[in-house]
Design a protein around this motif. Structure first.
Motif, mmCIF file in Angstrom:
data_model
loop_
_atom_site.group_PDB
_atom_site.id
_atom_site.type_symbol
_atom_site.label_atom_id
_atom_site.label_comp_id
_atom_site.label_asym_id
_atom_site.label_seq_id
_atom_site.Cartn_x
_atom_site.Cartn_y
_atom_site.Cartn_z
ATOM 1 N N GLU A 80 0.817 -1.210 0.000
ATOM 2 C CA GLU A 80 0.000 0.000 0.000
ATOM 3 C C GLU A 80 0.853 1.262 0.000
ATOM 4 O O GLU A 80 0.499 2.259 -0.633
ATOM 5 C CB GLU A 80 -0.963 -0.027 1.184
ATOM 6 C CG GLU A 80 -2.056 -1.064 1.007
ATOM 7 C CD GLU A 80 -2.925 -1.274 2.233
ATOM 8 O OE1 GLU A 80 -2.799 -0.496 3.212
ATOM 9 O OE2 GLU A 80 -3.726 -2.230 2.220
ATOM 10 N N GLN A 81 1.980 1.226 0.683
ATOM 11 C CA GLN A 81 2.892 2.377 0.670
ATOM 12 C C GLN A 81 3.439 2.607 -0.734
ATOM 13 O O GLN A 81 3.528 3.747 -1.188
ATOM 14 C CB GLN A 81 4.039 2.169 1.658
ATOM 15 C CG GLN A 81 3.631 2.348 3.096
ATOM 16 C CD GLN A 81 4.801 2.148 4.046
ATOM 17 O OE1 GLN A 81 5.708 1.368 3.785
ATOM 18 N NE2 GLN A 81 4.765 2.862 5.162
ATOM 19 N N LYS A 82 3.813 1.531 -1.425
ATOM 20 C CA LYS A 82 4.343 1.661 -2.788
ATOM 21 C C LYS A 82 3.272 2.191 -3.739
ATOM 22 O O LYS A 82 3.538 3.076 -4.561
ATOM 23 C CB LYS A 82 4.886 0.328 -3.291
ATOM 24 C CG LYS A 82 6.164 -0.096 -2.591
ATOM 25 C CD LYS A 82 6.741 -1.351 -3.203
ATOM 26 C CE LYS A 82 8.008 -1.772 -2.486
ATOM 27 N NZ LYS A 82 9.049 -0.762 -2.441
ATOM 28 N N ILE A 83 2.068 1.672 -3.636
ATOM 29 C CA ILE A 83 0.972 2.087 -4.504
ATOM 30 C C ILE A 83 0.629 3.560 -4.269
ATOM 31 O O ILE A 83 0.354 4.297 -5.214
ATOM 32 C CB ILE A 83 -0.267 1.186 -4.270
ATOM 33 C CG1 ILE A 83 -0.011 -0.220 -4.790
ATOM 34 C CG2 ILE A 83 -1.519 1.770 -4.906
ATOM 35 C CD1 ILE A 83 0.340 -0.302 -6.246
ATOM 36 N N ALA A 84 0.647 3.981 -3.023
ATOM 37 C CA ALA A 84 0.308 5.369 -2.695
ATOM 38 C C ALA A 84 1.263 6.366 -3.350
ATOM 39 O O ALA A 84 0.879 7.504 -3.635
ATOM 40 C CB ALA A 84 0.305 5.563 -1.178
ATOM 41 N N LYS A 85 2.485 5.938 -3.616
ATOM 42 C CA LYS A 85 3.485 6.820 -4.225
ATOM 43 C C LYS A 85 3.444 6.819 -5.751
ATOM 44 O O LYS A 85 4.045 7.666 -6.385
ATOM 45 C CB LYS A 85 4.885 6.405 -3.763
ATOM 46 C CG LYS A 85 5.119 6.632 -2.287
ATOM 47 C CD LYS A 85 6.477 6.112 -1.869
ATOM 48 C CE LYS A 85 6.643 6.189 -0.370
ATOM 49 N NZ LYS A 85 7.849 5.489 0.089
ATOM 50 N N ASP A 86 2.743 5.855 -6.353
ATOM 51 C CA ASP A 86 2.708 5.735 -7.816
ATOM 52 C C ASP A 86 1.565 6.584 -8.365
ATOM 53 O O ASP A 86 0.397 6.253 -8.199
ATOM 54 C CB ASP A 86 2.528 4.267 -8.224
ATOM 55 C CG ASP A 86 2.851 4.031 -9.680
ATOM 56 O OD1 ASP A 86 2.392 4.837 -10.520
ATOM 57 O OD2 ASP A 86 3.555 3.059 -9.978
ATOM 58 N N LEU A 87 1.892 7.660 -9.046
ATOM 59 C CA LEU A 87 0.885 8.616 -9.498
ATOM 60 C C LEU A 87 0.044 8.099 -10.657
ATOM 61 O O LEU A 87 -0.990 8.706 -10.981
ATOM 62 C CB LEU A 87 1.554 9.938 -9.870
ATOM 63 C CG LEU A 87 2.289 10.632 -8.711
ATOM 64 C CD1 LEU A 87 2.894 11.939 -9.175
ATOM 65 C CD2 LEU A 87 1.369 10.842 -7.520
ATOM 66 N N ILE A 89 -1.522 5.286 -10.479
ATOM 67 C CA ILE A 89 -2.630 4.610 -9.799
ATOM 68 C C ILE A 89 -3.581 5.685 -9.277
ATOM 69 O O ILE A 89 -3.200 6.519 -8.459
ATOM 70 C CB ILE A 89 -2.128 3.740 -8.621
ATOM 71 C CG1 ILE A 89 -1.061 2.744 -9.071
ATOM 72 C CG2 ILE A 89 -3.305 3.047 -7.926
ATOM 73 C CD1 ILE A 89 -1.519 1.723 -10.073
ATOM 74 N N ILE A 90 -4.837 5.648 -9.749
ATOM 75 C CA ILE A 90 -5.795 6.669 -9.315
ATOM 76 C C ILE A 90 -6.796 6.128 -8.301
ATOM 77 O O ILE A 90 -7.489 6.903 -7.651
ATOM 78 C CB ILE A 90 -6.504 7.342 -10.511
ATOM 79 C CG1 ILE A 90 -7.236 6.328 -11.376
ATOM 80 C CG2 ILE A 90 -5.505 8.131 -11.341
ATOM 81 C CD1 ILE A 90 -8.062 6.946 -12.497
ATOM 82 N N GLU A 91 -6.883 4.803 -8.159
ATOM 83 C CA GLU A 91 -7.693 4.178 -7.118
ATOM 84 C C GLU A 91 -7.032 2.876 -6.717
ATOM 85 O O GLU A 91 -6.420 2.204 -7.541
ATOM 86 C CB GLU A 91 -9.115 3.866 -7.607
ATOM 87 C CG GLU A 91 -9.977 5.062 -7.852
ATOM 88 C CD GLU A 91 -11.389 4.681 -8.289
ATOM 89 O OE1 GLU A 91 -11.845 3.550 -7.974
ATOM 90 O OE2 GLU A 91 -12.025 5.507 -8.956
ATOM 91 N N CYS A 92 -7.182 2.525 -5.441
ATOM 92 C CA CYS A 92 -6.687 1.247 -4.929
ATOM 93 C C CYS A 92 -7.691 0.741 -3.906
ATOM 94 O O CYS A 92 -8.041 1.461 -2.970
ATOM 95 C CB CYS A 92 -5.313 1.429 -4.284
ATOM 96 S SG CYS A 92 -4.696 -0.054 -3.464
ATOM 97 N N HIS A 93 -8.154 -0.492 -4.119
ATOM 98 C CA HIS A 93 -9.161 -1.074 -3.238
ATOM 99 C C HIS A 93 -8.676 -2.451 -2.778
ATOM 100 O O HIS A 93 -8.360 -3.297 -3.615
ATOM 101 C CB HIS A 93 -10.501 -1.241 -3.970
ATOM 102 C CG HIS A 93 -10.982 0.034 -4.588
ATOM 103 N ND1 HIS A 93 -11.692 0.971 -3.870
ATOM 104 C CD2 HIS A 93 -10.836 0.545 -5.833
ATOM 105 C CE1 HIS A 93 -11.972 1.997 -4.672
ATOM 106 N NE2 HIS A 93 -11.464 1.753 -5.859
ATOM 107 N N ARG A 94 -8.627 -2.672 -1.463
ATOM 108 C CA ARG A 94 -8.313 -3.997 -0.929
ATOM 109 C C ARG A 94 -9.585 -4.830 -0.999
ATOM 110 O O ARG A 94 -10.661 -4.366 -0.618
ATOM 111 C CB ARG A 94 -7.815 -3.893 0.505
ATOM 112 C CG ARG A 94 -7.249 -5.204 0.997
ATOM 113 C CD ARG A 94 -6.377 -5.005 2.199
ATOM 114 N NE ARG A 94 -5.930 -6.309 2.672
ATOM 115 C CZ ARG A 94 -5.458 -6.519 3.868
ATOM 116 N NH1 ARG A 94 -5.340 -5.513 4.709
ATOM 117 N NH2 ARG A 94 -5.079 -7.712 4.229
ATOM 118 N N MET A 95 -9.465 -6.062 -1.496
ATOM 119 C CA MET A 95 -10.632 -6.867 -1.833
ATOM 120 C C MET A 95 -10.722 -8.127 -0.982
ATOM 121 O O MET A 95 -9.728 -8.569 -0.410
ATOM 122 C CB MET A 95 -10.561 -7.301 -3.311
ATOM 123 C CG MET A 95 -10.290 -6.188 -4.302
ATOM 124 S SD MET A 95 -11.616 -5.004 -4.436
ATOM 125 C CE MET A 95 -12.777 -5.949 -5.382
#
Length: 146
Positions: A80-87, A89-95
């Motif tokens: 999640e930390q890596k994804i938060a830094k990747d511009l 990615i405009i949405e991230c949902h844990r499933m």
């Protein structure tokens, strides 16, 4: 929430720049009453913010893609930390289920998509799907009728 709150939410979602004066006219309420309702909806967390809807294509991000992430090779927290830094990615949902995350990305084209996939591959297994059209996008969110 009453019917006036619902009408207010609808109007604000249709045009977040609508002034309190215009809202007042449309809903036949005083400006102070409209302001009070907006503040109350913000305090309750119903209105989380007012922002502009930006067309990805208009800013050079012509390709929208959904990425299913599974079989993480690092911790959820680290991912999640890596994804938060990747511009990209405009949405991230844990499933729940067999997929750990569903990501939505906006990239300039296939070359940029390839670069994104290469950045993510060391951390997980991926399945990408490119969006062809979006027949339902940015639907208004209102309380369900009972």
């Amino acid at each position: 929430m009453d019917q006036l709150d619902i009408a207010l939410l609808k109007l604000l979602q249709e045009d977040g720049r609508m002034t309190v004066s215009e809202l007042s006219k449309r809903l036949s309420l005083s400006r102070p009453s409209i302001s009070e309702r907006i503040l109350r909806l913000q305090e309750k967390g119903v209105i989380q913010g007012i922002s502009a809807k930006v067309s990805p294509a208009a800013v050079g991000r012509n390709t929208i893609v959904f990425i299913q992430v599974s079989e993480l090779k690092i911790s959820y927290h680290e991912f999640e930390q890596k994804i938060a830094k990747d511009l990209d990615i405009i949405e991230c949902h844990r499933m729940t289920g067999r997929i750990d995350y569903m990501l939505k990305a906006a990239v300039g084209g296939m070359n940029e998509l390839n670069q994104l996939v290469e950045r993510l591959m060391p951390f997980c297994s991926l399945n990408t799907s490119v969006v062809l059209t979006s027949p339902v996008a940015n639907r208004l969110i209102l309380p369900q009728e009972k």
